[in-house]
Write an enzyme that holds these catalytic residues in place. Structure first.
Site, PDB file in Angstrom:
ATOM      1  N   ASN A   1      15.395 -68.617  22.846  1.00 61.01           N
ATOM      2  CA  ASN A   1      15.515 -69.252  24.160  1.00 61.01           C
ATOM      3  C   ASN A   1      14.417 -68.757  25.102  1.00 61.01           C
ATOM      4  O   ASN A   1      14.464 -69.015  26.299  1.00 61.01           O
ATOM      5  CB  ASN A   1      16.873 -68.935  24.798  1.00 61.01           C
ATOM      6  CG  ASN A   1      18.021 -69.544  24.020  1.00 61.01           C
ATOM      7  OD1 ASN A   1      17.846 -70.548  23.351  1.00 61.01           O
ATOM      8  ND2 ASN A   1      19.182 -68.939  24.115  1.00 61.01           N
TER       9      ASN A   1
ATOM     10  N   HIS B   1      29.705 -74.451  27.873  1.00 58.40           N
ATOM     11  CA  HIS B   1      29.527 -73.121  27.295  1.00 58.40           C
ATOM     12  C   HIS B   1      30.803 -72.282  27.450  1.00 58.40           C
ATOM     13  O   HIS B   1      31.540 -72.426  28.422  1.00 58.40           O
ATOM     14  CB  HIS B   1      28.363 -72.424  28.006  1.00 58.40           C
ATOM     15  CG  HIS B   1      27.955 -71.144  27.375  1.00 58.40           C
ATOM     16  ND1 HIS B   1      28.352 -69.916  27.853  1.00 58.40           N
ATOM     17  CD2 HIS B   1      27.182 -70.889  26.291  1.00 58.40           C
ATOM     18  CE1 HIS B   1      27.829 -68.959  27.095  1.00 58.40           C
ATOM     19  NE2 HIS B   1      27.111 -69.528  26.141  1.00 58.40           N
TER      20      HIS B   1
ATOM     21  N   GLU C   1      27.224 -78.317  32.395  1.00 64.22           N
ATOM     22  CA  GLU C   1      25.856 -77.826  32.192  1.00 64.22           C
ATOM     23  C   GLU C   1      24.920 -78.957  32.606  1.00 64.22           C
ATOM     24  O   GLU C   1      25.302 -80.134  32.588  1.00 64.22           O
ATOM     25  CB  GLU C   1      25.631 -77.463  30.715  1.00 64.22           C
ATOM     26  CG  GLU C   1      26.456 -76.281  30.276  1.00 64.22           C
ATOM     27  CD  GLU C   1      26.278 -75.936  28.795  1.00 64.22           C
ATOM     28  OE1 GLU C   1      25.174 -76.079  28.262  1.00 64.22           O
ATOM     29  OE2 GLU C   1      27.270 -75.510  28.184  1.00 64.22           O
TER      30      GLU C   1
ATOM     31  N   SER D   1      23.062 -76.959  25.749  1.00 63.88           N
ATOM     32  CA  SER D   1      22.188 -76.138  24.913  1.00 63.88           C
ATOM     33  C   SER D   1      22.310 -76.434  23.438  1.00 63.88           C
ATOM     34  O   SER D   1      21.419 -76.106  22.667  1.00 63.88           O
ATOM     35  CB  SER D   1      22.496 -74.671  25.161  1.00 63.88           C
ATOM     36  OG  SER D   1      23.836 -74.403  24.801  1.00 63.88           O
TER      37      SER D   1
ATOM     38  N   ASP E   1      25.562 -75.540  35.586  1.00 64.13           N
ATOM     39  CA  ASP E   1      24.894 -74.438  34.876  1.00 64.13           C
ATOM     40  C   ASP E   1      23.566 -74.963  34.327  1.00 64.13           C
ATOM     41  O   ASP E   1      23.538 -75.792  33.427  1.00 64.13           O
ATOM     42  CB  ASP E   1      25.828 -73.964  33.750  1.00 64.13           C
ATOM     43  CG  ASP E   1      25.205 -72.867  32.899  1.00 64.13           C
ATOM     44  OD1 ASP E   1      24.006 -72.571  33.074  1.00 64.13           O
ATOM     45  OD2 ASP E   1      25.921 -72.317  32.048  1.00 64.13           O
TER      46      ASP E   1
ATOM     47  N   HIS F   1      19.679 -73.639  30.436  1.00 59.52           N
ATOM     48  CA  HIS F   1      18.634 -74.036  29.474  1.00 59.52           C
ATOM     49  C   HIS F   1      17.593 -74.981  30.067  1.00 59.52           C
ATOM     50  O   HIS F   1      16.617 -75.313  29.394  1.00 59.52           O
ATOM     51  CB  HIS F   1      19.275 -74.654  28.229  1.00 59.52           C
ATOM     52  CG  HIS F   1      20.013 -73.626  27.439  1.00 59.52           C
ATOM     53  ND1 HIS F   1      19.430 -72.873  26.450  1.00 59.52           N
ATOM     54  CD2 HIS F   1      21.291 -73.172  27.546  1.00 59.52           C
ATOM     55  CE1 HIS F   1      20.309 -72.025  25.957  1.00 59.52           C
ATOM     56  NE2 HIS F   1      21.450 -72.184  26.607  1.00 59.52           N
TER      57      HIS F   1
ATOM     58  N   LYS G   1      16.494 -66.474  29.521  1.00 57.48           N
ATOM     59  CA  LYS G   1      15.977 -67.539  28.661  1.00 57.48           C
ATOM     60  C   LYS G   1      14.520 -67.800  29.070  1.00 57.48           C
ATOM     61  O   LYS G   1      13.648 -67.009  28.753  1.00 57.48           O
ATOM     62  CB  LYS G   1      16.902 -68.739  28.740  1.00 57.48           C
ATOM     63  CG  LYS G   1      18.327 -68.333  28.325  1.00 57.48           C
ATOM     64  CD  LYS G   1      19.302 -69.455  28.300  1.00 57.48           C
ATOM     65  CE  LYS G   1      20.757 -68.968  28.246  1.00 57.48           C
ATOM     66  NZ  LYS G   1      21.100 -68.199  27.063  1.00 57.48           N
TER      67      LYS G   1
HETATM   68  C1  LIG Z   1      24.832 -72.853  29.053  1.00 65.24           C
HETATM   69  C2  LIG Z   1      24.852 -71.369  29.048  1.00 65.24           C
HETATM   70  N1  LIG Z   1      25.332 -70.718  30.110  1.00 65.24           N
HETATM   71  C3  LIG Z   1      25.376 -69.380  30.143  1.00 65.24           C
HETATM   72  C4  LIG Z   1      24.944 -68.624  29.078  1.00 65.24           C
HETATM   73  C5  LIG Z   1      25.063 -67.144  29.148  1.00 65.24           C
HETATM   74  O1  LIG Z   1      23.890 -66.588  29.621  1.00 65.24           O
HETATM   75  P1  LIG Z   1      23.542 -65.069  29.313  1.00 65.24           P
HETATM   76  O2  LIG Z   1      22.913 -65.041  27.972  1.00 65.24           O
HETATM   77  O3  LIG Z   1      22.628 -64.672  30.408  1.00 65.24           O
HETATM   78  O4  LIG Z   1      24.846 -64.320  29.348  1.00 65.24           O
HETATM   79  C6  LIG Z   1      24.427 -69.268  27.946  1.00 65.24           C
HETATM   80  C7  LIG Z   1      23.929 -68.551  26.760  1.00 65.24           C
HETATM   81  O5  LIG Z   1      23.683 -67.459  26.602  1.00 65.24           O
HETATM   82  C8  LIG Z   1      24.385 -70.665  27.934  1.00 65.24           C
HETATM   83  O6  LIG Z   1      23.927 -71.312  26.856  1.00 65.24           O
END
Ligand SMILES: Cc1ncc(COP(=O)(O)O)c(C=O)c1O
Length: 373
Positions: free
Chosen positions: A42, A119, A161, A165, A190, A193, A222
């Site tokens: 990522n 997620h 989102e 992702s 969110d 990505h 990411k």
């Molecule tokens: C859509 C989404 N939100 C949040 C996260 C979590 O982020 P972090 O890796 O910073 O905990 C992820 C993946 O890790 C994700 O794919």
């Protein structure tokens, strides 16, 4: 120290054996060798090796206690500016940001409307909130509208989102914003990505659609090549999260060194827009190459999911591709719905045409190995 499974944990041995039988057991894959080309990172802008360390590593305490550092304020300003929101609050991870924000904005009386493919961190936030949760089919605005029309005693919160992702698709954010306004619901988006890569100057898909969510979540781990995350919105929101987002309140503050690295990541991404362009150009070449093999590819942009279906087959194909020096992983349930195991390729600024062509070649050979020329 060698020790067998203690009696009280023996039940886990059966559970693990059953995961292995179904092709669902995740095991450590060694970090890519120096010669392998990663198509599963990522680190979309290839900034992880560029962000450097300065500042103290430990915050020493929760930000509410004695953990507040200048690096936090600088990072929060940079994040708010990036998404053109008034304010932002930094969290130790995107997981913590999502759990904390959803749970802080909804309570027992309320309704959380959540996309079926959201997620896990958004799902867990909704659970922690104890609100009623309506899970709606993926990207289905009609179903969101229907859920918001249900009789309710409290407030409503829609959670999505911006760039999914695992599926590389996106909701119609402008229509979603209108719908939330019409039904008096708050909207959390969110952008984990999307930020850094998609939208005008990599400012995400909310910026691309002109929709302003009530809370916008972004991660620094990411595209920005560091770690940690932020939630942006009005200063009232930030003040509430400071007081009520449990993973923020009851946890040591984001490492100041990581905060400084994340701010560097944002600056580098803005200064070197060609990184974003390279990642997207590689994605389009990869989509053309894999599409030519007749694969079931989904979505758009720098995440390129190839739906294989069966988890065992997806794992085996990923191994065959890795054997050709292309690092890609099978994504299996529970990360994706049953029957939709996939190889999730991601492209980054590190991929030139030759790297993409090598990946397509590796998949071609893997398909021959599968008897699917
Ligand atoms: C859509 C989404 N939100 C949040 C996260 C979590 O982020 P972090 O890796 O910073 O905990 C992820 C993946 O890790 C994700 O794919």
């Amino acid at each position: 120290v060698k020790q067998g499974t203690p009696p009280a944990l023996r039940f886990l041995e059966n559970a693990i054996a059953s995961l292995r039988r179904d092709g669902l057991l995740r095991e450590r894959v060694p970090a890519s060798s120096a010669t392998a080309m990663s198509f599963c990172s990522n680190d979309y802008l290839a900034l992880a090796a560029r962000t450097s360390q300065r500042g103290a590593v430990g915050a020493g305490a929760s930000r509410l206690m004695a953990g507040e550092r200048l690096e936090h304020a600088e990072l929060e300003q940079a994040a708010a500016d990036l998404v053109r929101m008034p304010d932002a609050l930094a969290f130790t991870s995107g997981y913590a940001a999502n759990v904390g924000t959803v749970a802080a904005l909804a309570g027992r009386e309320d309704l959380v409307v959540s996309d079926a493919l959201n997620h896990a961190s958004l799902v867990d936030g909704a659970r922690l909130s104890r609100a009623r949760v309506e899970i709606v089919p993926h990207l289905d605005l009609g179903a969101i509208d229907a859920a918001l029309r249900l009789p309710r005693s409290g407030r409503a919160l829609v959670v999505t989102e911006s760039y999914f992702s695992m599926d590389a698709d996106a909701p119609d954010l402008a229509r979603l914003r209108d719908l939330c306004d019409a039904r008096g619901a708050a909207l959390i988006v969110d952008e984990a990505h999307a930020l850094g890569v998609l939208g005008p100057e990599g400012r995400g898909l909310c910026a691309a659609s002109g929709a302003r969510p009530d809370a916008l979540v972004g991660t620094f781990g990411k595209a920005f090549g560091a770690g940690g995350a932020f939630v942006a919105g009005c200063s009232t929101l930030v003040s509430w999260l400071w007081n009520r987002a449990r993973p923020f309140v009851f946890s040591t503050g984001l490492s100041p060194a990581l905060a400084a690295a994340a701010a560097d990541g944002i600056r580098l991404a803005a200064r070197e827009p060609e990184r974003r362009e390279r990642a997207l150009k590689a994605a389009s070449r990869l989509r053309t190459g894999l599409g030519g093999l007749g694969l079931d590819l989904r979505g758009f942009g720098h995440v390129v999911p190839w739906i294989v279906g069966d988890a065992v087959a997806a794992t085996r194909i990923a191994e065959r591709v890795r054997a050709r020096g292309i690092d890609v992983r099978a994504v299996r349930p529970p990360s994706v719905p049953h029957g939709t195991a996939r190889l999730r390729f991601t492209t980054t600024a590190a991929h030139d045409d030759a790297a993409v062509d090598r990946a397509v070649e590796a998949v071609t050979v893997a398909l021959v190995g599968e008897g699917r020329p």
